[in-house]
Design a protein around this motif. Structure first.
Motif, PDB file in Angstrom:
ATOM      1  N   SER A   4       0.553  -0.698   0.026  1.00  0.00           N
ATOM      2  CA  SER A   4       0.299  -0.130   0.063  1.00  0.00           C
ATOM      3  C   SER A   4       0.907   1.226  -0.188  1.00  0.00           C
ATOM      4  O   SER A   4       1.818   1.101   0.561  1.00  0.00           O
ATOM      5  N   PHE A   5       0.695   2.297  -0.572  1.00  0.00           N
ATOM      6  CA  PHE A   5       1.043   3.403  -0.669  1.00  0.00           C
ATOM      7  C   PHE A   5       0.038   4.524  -0.356  1.00  0.00           C
ATOM      8  O   PHE A   5      -1.443   4.087  -0.285  1.00  0.00           O
ATOM      9  N   GLY A  20       1.776  12.915  -4.317  1.00  0.00           N
ATOM     10  CA  GLY A  20       0.733  12.255  -3.117  1.00  0.00           C
ATOM     11  C   GLY A  20      -0.362  10.795  -3.344  1.00  0.00           C
ATOM     12  O   GLY A  20      -0.700  10.841  -3.969  1.00  0.00           O
ATOM     13  N   VAL A  21       1.024   9.797  -3.883  1.00  0.00           N
ATOM     14  CA  VAL A  21      -0.128   8.259  -4.426  1.00  0.00           C
ATOM     15  C   VAL A  21      -0.793   7.416  -3.823  1.00  0.00           C
ATOM     16  O   VAL A  21      -0.338   7.444  -2.635  1.00  0.00           O
ATOM     17  N   ASP A  22      -1.210   7.225  -4.030  1.00  0.00           N
ATOM     18  CA  ASP A  22      -2.944   6.260  -3.313  1.00  0.00           C
ATOM     19  C   ASP A  22      -2.448   5.014  -3.621  1.00  0.00           C
ATOM     20  O   ASP A  22      -3.207   5.514  -5.143  1.00  0.00           O
ATOM     21  N   LEU A  23      -2.521   3.401  -3.823  1.00  0.00           N
ATOM     22  CA  LEU A  23      -2.812   2.788  -4.141  1.00  0.00           C
ATOM     23  C   LEU A  23      -2.130   1.240  -3.264  1.00  0.00           C
ATOM     24  O   LEU A  23      -2.046   1.548  -2.660  1.00  0.00           O
ATOM     25  N   ALA A  24      -2.946   0.381  -3.437  1.00  0.00           N
ATOM     26  CA  ALA A  24      -3.143  -0.750  -2.881  1.00  0.00           C
ATOM     27  C   ALA A  24      -3.075  -2.042  -3.720  1.00  0.00           C
ATOM     28  O   ALA A  24      -3.592  -1.692  -4.403  1.00  0.00           O
ATOM     29  N   ALA A 202       2.474  13.552 -10.506  1.00  0.00           N
ATOM     30  CA  ALA A 202       2.447  12.595 -10.851  1.00  0.00           C
ATOM     31  C   ALA A 202       1.055  12.102  -9.860  1.00  0.00           C
ATOM     32  O   ALA A 202       1.561  11.512  -8.349  1.00  0.00           O
ATOM     33  N   ARG A 203      -0.168  11.453 -10.039  1.00  0.00           N
ATOM     34  CA  ARG A 203      -0.816  11.066  -9.114  1.00  0.00           C
ATOM     35  C   ARG A 203      -1.943   9.839  -9.703  1.00  0.00           C
ATOM     36  O   ARG A 203      -1.920   9.982 -10.475  1.00  0.00           O
ATOM     37  N   VAL A 204      -2.242   9.159  -8.930  1.00  0.00           N
ATOM     38  CA  VAL A 204      -3.249   8.049  -9.529  1.00  0.00           C
ATOM     39  C   VAL A 204      -4.590   9.133  -9.325  1.00  0.00           C
ATOM     40  O   VAL A 204      -5.678   9.199  -8.902  1.00  0.00           O
ATOM     41  N   VAL A 205      -5.399   9.203 -10.782  1.00  0.00           N
ATOM     42  CA  VAL A 205      -6.053   9.747 -11.620  1.00  0.00           C
ATOM     43  C   VAL A 205      -7.230   9.228 -11.578  1.00  0.00           C
ATOM     44  O   VAL A 205      -8.806   9.878 -11.918  1.00  0.00           O
ATOM     45  N   ALA A 206      -7.456   7.562 -11.605  1.00  0.00           N
ATOM     46  CA  ALA A 206      -8.630   7.511 -11.652  1.00  0.00           C
ATOM     47  C   ALA A 206      -8.153   5.404 -11.576  1.00  0.00           C
ATOM     48  O   ALA A 206      -7.487   5.047 -11.626  1.00  0.00           O
TER      49      ALA A 206
END
Length: 248
Positions: A4-5, A20-24, A202-206
């Motif tokens: 996880s980020f 500010g990347v969020d992912l799992a 860059a960020r997760v946009v979708a």
């Protein structure tokens, strides 16, 4: 979650790259991260593998073993295909004979013949080298596999074959996998979830949940639909039209 980020940032030489990347990624899940060239996808993988420290935020890995597959196979040129895979096991403390005995079935499963096992990388085709790299990753029974456009240099038929093998291995072993690509047909063929990285920083946009496509017709239909989404405009290219395949 195996990976996880949480609000992860990273920059180089004063320039922010990730903002500010969020992912799992969960066990048994194949998440595909798509984005245009240079947006920071490989940086996300380096952070995920612990090769780079974040500038801010938090990266969490609940994984005993992490394996990586790079765009270049990065095989040891002086070692045979068999020993390139067996050395991963030797590094974990397995004896040479036992490591080679465990490595051989993995190479056979990835499509190498017995006579290929003794060949050094220079004597293998590009597709065979990619197969060795995938076998080397999965032979150690990892909890998390990170794949950085590993099939980008291969022709379409070889890519489809290795995509199917990789998808099957994730399902069978229950490993968590994060796969980076800028190719939409590849993404829809593989992904349980598709995450779009864009912007500067860059960020997760979708985030798109989907069922991995199996038939070629389904792949192109799904890729064409994705290419019309505004979040994917920068990387869509001509994903809506299948490429012409030359004879092998």
């Amino acid at each position: 979650m195996r990976l996880s980020f949480d609000g992860v940032t990273w920059g180089a030489e004063g320039e922010p790259v990730l903002g500010g990347v969020d992912l799992a990624v969960a066990a048994g899940e194949l998440v595909v991260l798509v984005g245009r060239s240079g947006v920071g996808k490989s940086t996300v993988l380096r952070l995920a593998g612990g090769l780079t420290a974040p500038s801010g935020g938090r990266v969490r890995r609940e994984a005993r073993r992490v394996a990586m597959v790079f765009q270049e196979p990065r095989l040891l040129p002086w070692a045979s295909a068999l020993d390139n895979v067996a050395l991963s096991l030797s590094a974990l403390g397995l004896g040479r004979a036992a490591a080679r005995a465990r490595a051989a079935p993995w190479l056979a499963r990835l499509g190498l013949s017995p006579r290929d096992l003794a060949k050094r990388p220079a004597a293998l085709s590009g597709g065979m080298r990619a197969r060795v790299a995938v076998a080397r990753a999965f032979v150690i029974e990892p909890d998390l596999v990170l794949l950085d456009e590993p099939f980008a240099a291969l022709d379409l038929a070889l890519r489809r074959d290795l995509q199917a093998i990789t998808r099957g291995l994730v399902t069978e072993t229950g490993v968590a996998a994060l796969f980076v690509t800028h190719d939409l047909p590849e993404a829809v063929r593989l992904a349980d979830r598709l995450m779009v990285l864009d912007g500067r920083p860059a960020r997760v946009v979708a985030t798109l949940v989907q069922r991995p496509c199996e038939t070629l017709a389904d792949v192109w239909e799904a890729a064409a639909a994705l290419s019309r989404r505004p979040e994917l405009a920068a990387i869509a290219g001509d994903a809506a039209a299948p490429p012409r395949v030359s004879p092998r």
